[in-house]
Structure formats: structure tokens, C-alpha cells
Design an enzyme around this catalytic site. Structure first.
Site, PDB file in Angstrom:
ATOM      1  N   ASP A   1       0.990  -1.145  -0.016  1.00  0.00           N
ATOM      2  CA  ASP A   1       0.151   0.070  -0.104  1.00  0.00           C
ATOM      3  C   ASP A   1       0.795   1.036   0.189  1.00  0.00           C
ATOM      4  O   ASP A   1       1.489   1.489   1.012  1.00  0.00           O
ATOM      5  CB  ASP A   1      -0.917  -0.020   1.234  1.00  0.00           C
ATOM      6  CG  ASP A   1      -1.928   1.262   1.225  1.00  0.00           C
ATOM      7  OD1 ASP A   1      -2.551   1.433   0.172  1.00  0.00           O
ATOM      8  OD2 ASP A   1      -1.935   1.643   2.288  1.00  0.00           O
TER       9      ASP A   1
ATOM     10  N   CYS B   1      -4.584   4.799  -1.632  1.00  0.00           N
ATOM     11  CA  CYS B   1      -5.973   5.462  -1.231  1.00  0.00           C
ATOM     12  C   CYS B   1      -6.051   6.672  -2.081  1.00  0.00           C
ATOM     13  O   CYS B   1      -6.411   7.883  -1.375  1.00  0.00           O
ATOM     14  CB  CYS B   1      -5.827   5.976   0.286  1.00  0.00           C
ATOM     15  SG  CYS B   1      -4.375   7.051   0.783  1.00  0.00           S
TER      16      CYS B   1
END
Length: 451
Positions: free
Chosen positions: A332, A385
Site C-alpha cells: 500500500d 488511497c
């Protein structure tokens, strides 16, 4: 009689701190809330709403105020500018008496040594009160400018999202960022069950609602201070958006796996992965700085996971000891954060168009190193994100062209209400305004078995 803190004055100080010192709003607000943790819940909520609201609607507020002020907002003194924004936000968006919003702004101007400008503050705000049913509206023929002003986003960002998602979706996305967002949590299944946690939280006076995608996710509200909740202190749940939880669910982690989380802070995916290991296997959780690894350690202490090791490590530096050893790699990676602007409302002011390209390049640099840790037959979750396709879909192509890893379907791991969203692409883009979570991108790669 106990002296009551002036939360408008606290908000003024916070907003000036954010603007003058470029401090992140959630950090500045959090510091003040910590200092005032024993103030009344309603006062703390008022302060938070005012600070967050002014920050997220700053462009729109300045557009409106410029219409009624002879001095443009950008030329006003910082304290006066913040006072006018605070007053305007209360008048337009809060259940506050107009007279109180005006008089308190005037009072603060005088207390802070700007008595000679208090008449100016009073005049602008009282004009706004008179005209609030007949406010100016940006030109709808100019899509970029209209969206920029209406939803308080820089014009470059308005243009980017309109180009990538269309005007209608762009409006839904930006509108969703302005809505109140409950706190999303994940049950620590190593310590409790979703049913037991829900009951315990409700008995503590917390409003609990089930998540939309995962059985162990909830949204919570009607709480004052997270640290006062016994279940939180005891590590029975973690604050984590469902989008982030989905990334780990899609990874399909099994007992005994070795999981590497390369850019882990503050540790949401690390501890979710550890939870799925059920005490077996190991999670190696890494991040670049001591500050970030300390955040992970703090959460580790609270969550009590014995199978998590935290290390400070630069993801750009290859670790030969890990080559071809990892069952599941959680990548991530650093990104623009354009999918979480609803929770971190000053991202849109701090990010620049130039930085988007720099971040996409950084992701590729990290990926060129970390993919080598995946063992034959192992898998990598690449997630961000953000909503920017340059950091997402375009980097999918880069991975397939520059590594032996190949994209695999995540369809079987998706909850029923997200199925048939990945199509032939094999990855999922969650979109605020359409999905009930942050904007988040998730893809899954597998390294071929050794021949």
C-alpha cells in the site's frame, strides 16, 4: 464556578496554525482536542465541526466573502481572514444564531488587538446574514470552475477528476467529501467477536452500525474521546476504513503465512493481517521513519499481537535476506491521498499536480525493489488511497511490463455488493459518493510457480 474554555478562540488559533505553519489539520485539531479532553462533549464537537468545516470549504467561503468584502480575502490579515471564514461557516452551515456568529467574531477581533478592524468584520458578516438567501453562484457553464468553487477544491484537481471520471461523478465524489463521516472500525477477532464488540460498545453509550462490506466492520458515533472507550484501550478494535480492510481480505492470508507490509504506518493492514494469521505465521511491518514505526509500535502495544515485528526500513533499499521469501506482500504505497480527502480535508490544498507524477514514479521505484521478495507462488497486493489513475491503473501496466508478476482476479474475494465491478481489468477502484467508504484502489498479483 468552573471556567469554560472559549472553543471559538481555540478554533481561531488552530486555523491560523494550519494556514501559517502549514500544519496538517487533523494533527492541529487532534492536539487541541487532547489538551481539552475534559471539556464538555458538545463544546469539543462544536470546535471540531468548525475547524474541519472551515478547512474543507475554504475556497467556497472565500468566494462568498469576496462578494461582500471590499478587501479580497487573500489580502486580509491572517487573523481577520480566519475570523471571517469562521463566522461565514457558522452562518451558512451550522445551527448557530447569526447574531452570535457575528458578535463572537467581533469580540475575538477586539481581544486579539484588532479592535480597529472589528467594524469591518461586523459589516461583512452582517451583510452575509442579510444576503444568505440570495448568495452568488459560480458560472455553471465553466465546469472546472463551477466544481472547484462549489466543492472547494483547487481548479487543477477539479479538472483532473472531471477528465478521469466525468463531471457527474466528479460532483458526487467531491460532495461526498463534504459530508459528515462516522468513524469506521475493525473488530480484533483475536480478542472478541463482532457481536460481543457491538454489545460492549452500545453499553458504553456508543452508537454502532454494521459496515457495508465486511461482517467484522462497524461505524461508530456518539463518542467523545476514543481513548476513554475501554474496548479501544484493550485492543478489541482498530480504527480502519472498510476500503483498507478489503485490501487485506482480498489478500486471502492463511495461517502460517509470512506477510511483509512495506509501507505500513500506522499499521491498519499489518494488524489486520496478523489477525487473519490467528497467532501463527508472522507479519514484518516496515516504514521509513522512526516516527512512523513508533506509531505502529503504539498500536502493537494496544492490540497485543505477538506475531508482528516492526522495523524501520527504506522500501527503496533492497533487503537480500527477504528475496523470494514472502507469501503475501502488502504494498500500500505512498500516494496523493485523493481518495481520503473526506477524512484529511487539507490534502487538496497541499497536493500539487506536479507531485502526482512524482508519486507515481516513486511507486514504480519501490515496486521495482519489493516485488522480488514475493516467493514463487506468492502474491502481492498493490493498493493506494487515491483516485488518480496515473498512480493506479497506469502502474498496473508498469508492473506487468517490468516484473514477472501477473494480475489475478479478485472477484471471488469481494463481498456480494461489490461483485462484477472489476470486469476484465482484475482490479477494484472504490469511489466516494458511489461506495460507502474512502476512495481506494486494490489489485492483486501472483508470482508464477518455479519450474
Amino acid at each position: 464556578m468552573e471556567k469554560r474554555t472559549d472553543m471559538r478562540a481555540e478554533a481561531l488559533d488552530t486555523l491560523i496554525d494550519i494556514e501559517r505553519n502549514k500544519k496538517l489539520s487533523h494533527i492541529a485539531i487532534g492536539e487541541t482536542l487532547m489538551r481539552n479532553q475534559f471539556e464538555k462533549k458538545a463544546d469539543r464537537a462544536f470546535y471540531t465541526r468548525l475547524c474541519e468545516g472551515v478547512t474543507e470549504r475554504k475556497i467556497y467561503l472565500d468566494y462568498i466573502l469576496d462578494h461582500y468584502s471590499k478587501t479580497p480575502m487573500k489580502k486580509c490579515k491572517p487573523l481577520i481572514r480566519s475570523l471571517l471564514r469562521m463566522g461565514a461557516y457558522q452562518i451558512l452551515f451550522m445551527d448557530v444564531r447569526d447574531a452570535a456568529a457575528c458578535s463572537e467574531a467581533v469580540s475575538l477581533a477586539k481581544k486579539r488587538g484588532f479592535g480597529r478592524l472589528s467594524g469591518f468584520v461586523n459589516g461583512v458578516l452582517r451583510t452575509l446574514v442579510r444576503e444568505k438567501e440570495n448568495l452568488p453562484v459560480p458560472d455553471k457553464k465553466d465546469d472546472v470552475k463551477y466544481v472547484s468553487i462549489t466543492y472547494s477544491v483547487p481548479e487543477w484537481l477539479s479538472k483532473l477528476i472531471i477528465e478521469q471520471y466525468g463531471k457527474e461523478s466528479a460532483e458526487k465524489i467531491f460532495a461526498s467529501f463534504l459530508e459528515a463521516r462516522p468513524l469506521t472500525i475493525r473488530t480484533n477477532l483475536s480478542k472478541t467477536t463482532p457481536e460481543e464488540l457491538e454489545k460492549e460498545l452500545e453499553e458504553a453509550g456508543v452508537k454502532v452500525e454494521k459496515g457495508n462490506y465486511l461482517p467484522y466492520a462497524f461505524t461508530i458515533s456518539n463518542l467523545n474521546y476514543l481513548g476513554k472507550i475501554a474496548a479501544f484501550r484493550q485492543g478489541k478494535f482498530a480504527v480502519q476504513d472498510e476500503s483498507s480492510q478489503l485490501a487485506v481480505a482480498i489478500a486471502d492470508i492463511n495461517e502460517g503465512d509470512f506477510v511483509l507490509d512495506v509501507c505500513a504506518a500506522p499499521g491498519g493492514k499489518t494488524f489486520h493481517a496478523a489477525d487473519r494469521l490467528k497467532g501463527a505465521g508472522k507479519v514484518l511491518s516496515r516504514d521509513l521513519t522512526e516516527y512512523k514505526t513508533e506509531l505502529i509500535e503504539e498500536n502493537k502495544d494496544r492490540m497485543h499481537y505477538e506475531n508482528v515485528e516492526v522495523q524501520q526500513w527504506d522500501a527503496l533499499e533492497e533487503d537480500e535476506s527477504l528475496l523470494e521469501s514472502v507469501d503475501v506482500l502488502l504494498a500500500d504505497l505512498p500516494c496523493s491521498g485523493l481518495g481520503i480527502m473526506g477524512r484529511k480535508n487539507d490534502i487538496k490544498y497541499q497536493m500539487t499536480e506536479e507531485q502526482l507524477g512524482e508519486l507515481a514514479a516513486l511507486q514504480r521505484q519501490i515496486l521495482s525493489v519489493v516485488w522480488k521478495y514475493v516467493k514463487p507462488g506468492g502474491q502481492m497486493i498493490f493498493s493506494t488511497c487515491t483516485l488518480n489513475k496515473g498512480e493506479n491503473a497506469e502502474n498496473i501496466k508498469w508492473i506487468e511490463e517490468n516484473t514477472p508478476l501477473h494480475l489475478v482476479s479478485i472477484e471471488e474475494y469481494l463481498p456480494q455488493n461489490l461483485k462484477n465491478r472489476t470486469g476484465s481489468q482484475g482490479y477494484l477502484q472504490l469511489i466516494p459518493g458511489e461506495d460507502t467508504c474512502d476512495g481506494f484502489f486494490i489489485s492483486k498479483f501472483k508470482r508464477p510457480e518455479a519450474k
